[in-house]
Design a protein around this motif. Structure first.
Motif, short mmCIF file in Angstrom:
data_model
loop_
_atom_site.label_atom_id
_atom_site.label_comp_id
_atom_site.label_asym_id
_atom_site.label_seq_id
_atom_site.Cartn_x
_atom_site.Cartn_y
_atom_site.Cartn_z
N GLY A 94 0.80 -1.23 0.00
CA GLY A 94 0.00 0.00 0.00
C GLY A 94 0.83 1.27 0.00
N ARG A 95 1.90 1.30 -0.80
CA ARG A 95 2.78 2.48 -0.83
C ARG A 95 2.80 3.17 -2.19
NH1 ARG A 95 8.30 1.06 0.01
NH2 ARG A 95 7.94 -1.18 -0.09
N ILE A 96 1.82 2.89 -3.05
CA ILE A 96 1.88 3.38 -4.42
C ILE A 96 1.00 4.60 -4.63
CG2 ILE A 96 1.43 2.78 -6.84
CD1 ILE A 96 3.84 1.36 -5.53
N THR A 97 1.55 5.59 -5.32
CA THR A 97 0.80 6.73 -5.83
C THR A 97 0.89 6.70 -7.35
OG1 THR A 97 1.22 8.13 -3.90
CG2 THR A 97 0.67 9.26 -5.97
N LEU A 98 -0.25 6.86 -8.01
CA LEU A 98 -0.25 6.91 -9.47
C LEU A 98 -0.24 8.35 -9.93
CD1 LEU A 98 -0.53 5.43 -12.23
CD2 LEU A 98 -2.98 5.92 -12.06
N GLY A 99 0.92 8.80 -10.44
CA GLY A 99 0.94 10.06 -11.16
C GLY A 99 0.44 9.80 -12.56
N ILE A 100 -0.51 10.61 -13.03
CA ILE A 100 -1.14 10.34 -14.32
C ILE A 100 -1.40 11.64 -15.06
CG2 ILE A 100 -3.45 10.26 -13.27
CD1 ILE A 100 -4.11 8.06 -15.36
N GLY A 101 -1.09 11.64 -16.36
CA GLY A 101 -1.30 12.83 -17.17
C GLY A 101 -1.81 12.45 -18.55
N ALA A 102 -2.10 13.46 -19.35
CA ALA A 102 -2.68 13.23 -20.67
C ALA A 102 -1.66 12.75 -21.69
CB ALA A 102 -3.34 14.51 -21.17
N GLY A 103 -0.37 12.88 -21.39
CA GLY A 103 0.66 12.46 -22.34
C GLY A 103 1.04 13.58 -23.28
N ASP A 108 6.54 8.14 -27.30
CA ASP A 108 5.45 7.29 -26.79
C ASP A 108 4.17 7.43 -27.60
OD1 ASP A 108 7.13 6.52 -24.75
OD2 ASP A 108 6.24 7.87 -23.27
N ALA A 109 3.96 8.61 -28.16
CA ALA A 109 2.70 8.90 -28.84
C ALA A 109 2.53 8.12 -30.13
CB ALA A 109 2.60 10.40 -29.12
N LEU A 112 3.29 2.71 -30.86
CA LEU A 112 2.40 1.59 -31.16
C LEU A 112 1.85 1.66 -32.58
CD1 LEU A 112 0.42 1.26 -27.80
CD2 LEU A 112 2.56 0.18 -28.50
N GLY A 113 2.32 2.61 -33.36
CA GLY A 113 1.96 2.68 -34.76
C GLY A 113 0.85 3.65 -35.09
N GLN A 114 0.28 4.29 -34.08
CA GLN A 114 -0.79 5.24 -34.33
C GLN A 114 -0.22 6.62 -34.68
OE1 GLN A 114 0.24 4.37 -31.32
NE2 GLN A 114 -0.37 5.82 -29.70
N GLU A 115 -1.04 7.41 -35.33
CA GLU A 115 -0.68 8.81 -35.55
C GLU A 115 -0.73 9.55 -34.21
OE1 GLU A 115 0.28 10.31 -38.39
OE2 GLU A 115 0.23 8.36 -39.36
N ALA A 116 0.15 10.51 -34.05
CA ALA A 116 0.14 11.29 -32.81
C ALA A 116 -1.20 12.02 -32.66
CB ALA A 116 1.28 12.30 -32.81
N TRP A 117 -1.78 11.93 -31.47
CA TRP A 117 -3.05 12.60 -31.22
C TRP A 117 -2.84 14.10 -31.08
CZ3 TRP A 117 -3.28 8.65 -26.77
CH2 TRP A 117 -3.61 7.39 -27.28
N THR A 118 -3.84 14.85 -31.48
CA THR A 118 -3.82 16.29 -31.28
C THR A 118 -4.01 16.58 -29.79
OG1 THR A 118 -6.21 16.55 -31.52
CG2 THR A 118 -4.87 16.62 -33.55
N PRO A 119 -3.71 17.80 -29.33
CA PRO A 119 -3.97 18.14 -27.93
C PRO A 119 -5.43 17.86 -27.52
CG PRO A 119 -2.57 19.80 -28.90
CD PRO A 119 -2.97 18.88 -30.02
N ARG A 120 -6.37 18.17 -28.41
CA ARG A 120 -7.77 17.90 -28.07
C ARG A 120 -8.03 16.41 -27.95
NH1 ARG A 120 -12.79 20.94 -30.84
NH2 ARG A 120 -11.98 22.48 -29.34
N GLU A 121 -7.47 15.61 -28.85
CA GLU A 121 -7.67 14.17 -28.78
C GLU A 121 -7.05 13.61 -27.50
OE1 GLU A 121 -7.83 12.82 -33.48
OE2 GLU A 121 -5.87 13.24 -32.54
#
Length: 297
Positions: A94-103, A108-109, A112-121
């Protein structure tokens, strides 16, 4: 004011584990790592996975909090991520904190073979990702059919060790992200205003951070939440005065004090990495870890 560190996953474990043990021995509140497939100037060198690294770190430490800073939807799916996080929370006691963001729009974007998402996406995906992950970590079985993500009777019995789930530290600067932080976060993370990185001043950076913090407070007020419930984390190394705080203990205490006045409750420093943007003097880094907290109160 709590003091934490960020340990980039660039060393093989035989050597890297020493950094996590040292972080605990130095008294840091938490030790985080980036959750990327590679990152900027380190792209052509070793870079290891965040979840396995944190699992290993949990096995060689006893009390320090551990976490990502940050995970993003760029190459993660809420269903599989939830299972890994529940397992990691269990292994760590029980010592984990999940830092999470939109990327972002880096490697990384598109890995996996996808086109980079726009800021809105990216914002659209993040707005679906976070609430779904919240459900997956708090409910035994989840079915969800969304625009971007699907879960069909995804089961996570018996959930996290931490209740109702492990804490989220939501990285955000825009209005949609700040609303997610207000609704789902136990903490908010920022690196400051990226537009000021190259040519801004420390005074401009403080003003930008104050404005971000005020917007978070307003987002909390909109849903009737006390903004004081959220910790406010500054990930250092990206403000105009990024090198100054690590020149001495006094310089760091001055830097941290000015940000504490803005309401920040935690500052995260990168552990030294030679011949990189984080090539801090290890001796000064250790002195800051040991001496600064008492001066900050």
């Amino acid at each position: 004011m709590r003091l934490s560190t960020v340990i980039l996953p660039v060393d093989r474990w035989a050597e890297g584990q020493k950094n996590w043990r040292q972080a605990e021995d130095l008294g840091f509140h938490a030790a985080y790592t980036y959750d990327h497939l590679s990152w900027r100037s380190f792209r052509d060198g070793p870079w290891f996975g965040a979840i396995p690294t944190l699992t290993a770190a949990a096995s060689v430490t006893r009390s320090i909090r551990l976490g990502t800073l940050v995970t993003s939807p760029n190459f993660r799916h809420p269903v599989t991520l939830a299972k890994e996080l529940i397992s990691l929370d269990d292994v760590s006691g029980g010592r984990i904190t999940l830092g999470i963001g939109a990327g972002g729009s880096g490697f990384d974007a598109t890995a996996l073979g996808q086109e980079a998402w726009t800021p809105r996406e990216r914002a659209d995906r993040f707005a679906e990702f976070v609430p779904l992950l919240d459900r997956l970590l708090t409910e035994n079985a989840v079915t969800h059919q969304g625009t971007h993500y699907t879960a069909v009777e995804a089961r996570n019995i018996s959930g996290c060790v931490q209740r109702p789930r492990l804490p989220f530290a939501v990285a955000a600067t825009g209005p949609r992200g700040l609303k997610l932080a207000a609704r789902h976060g136990q903490a908010w993370v920022t690196t400051g205003d990226p537009k000021l990185y190259a040519e801004g001043t420390p005074e401009q950076s403080l003003a930008a951070l104050r404005a971000q913090s005020d917007k978070l407070t307003a987002a909390c007020a909109e849903i009737g939440r006390d903004a004081r419930e959220l910790d406010r984390i500054l990930l250092t190394g990206f403000t105009p005065d990024r090198n100054t705080p690590l020149e001495s203990v006094d310089a760091f205490v001055d830097f941290a004090g000015r940000h504490a006045e803005l309401g920040f409750t935690e500052i995260a420093l990168h552990a030294p990495i030679p011949d990189s943007d984080f090539a801090t003097d290890p001796a000064v880094f250790e002195r800051i870890a040991v001496e600064a907290p008492a001066q900050l109160g």
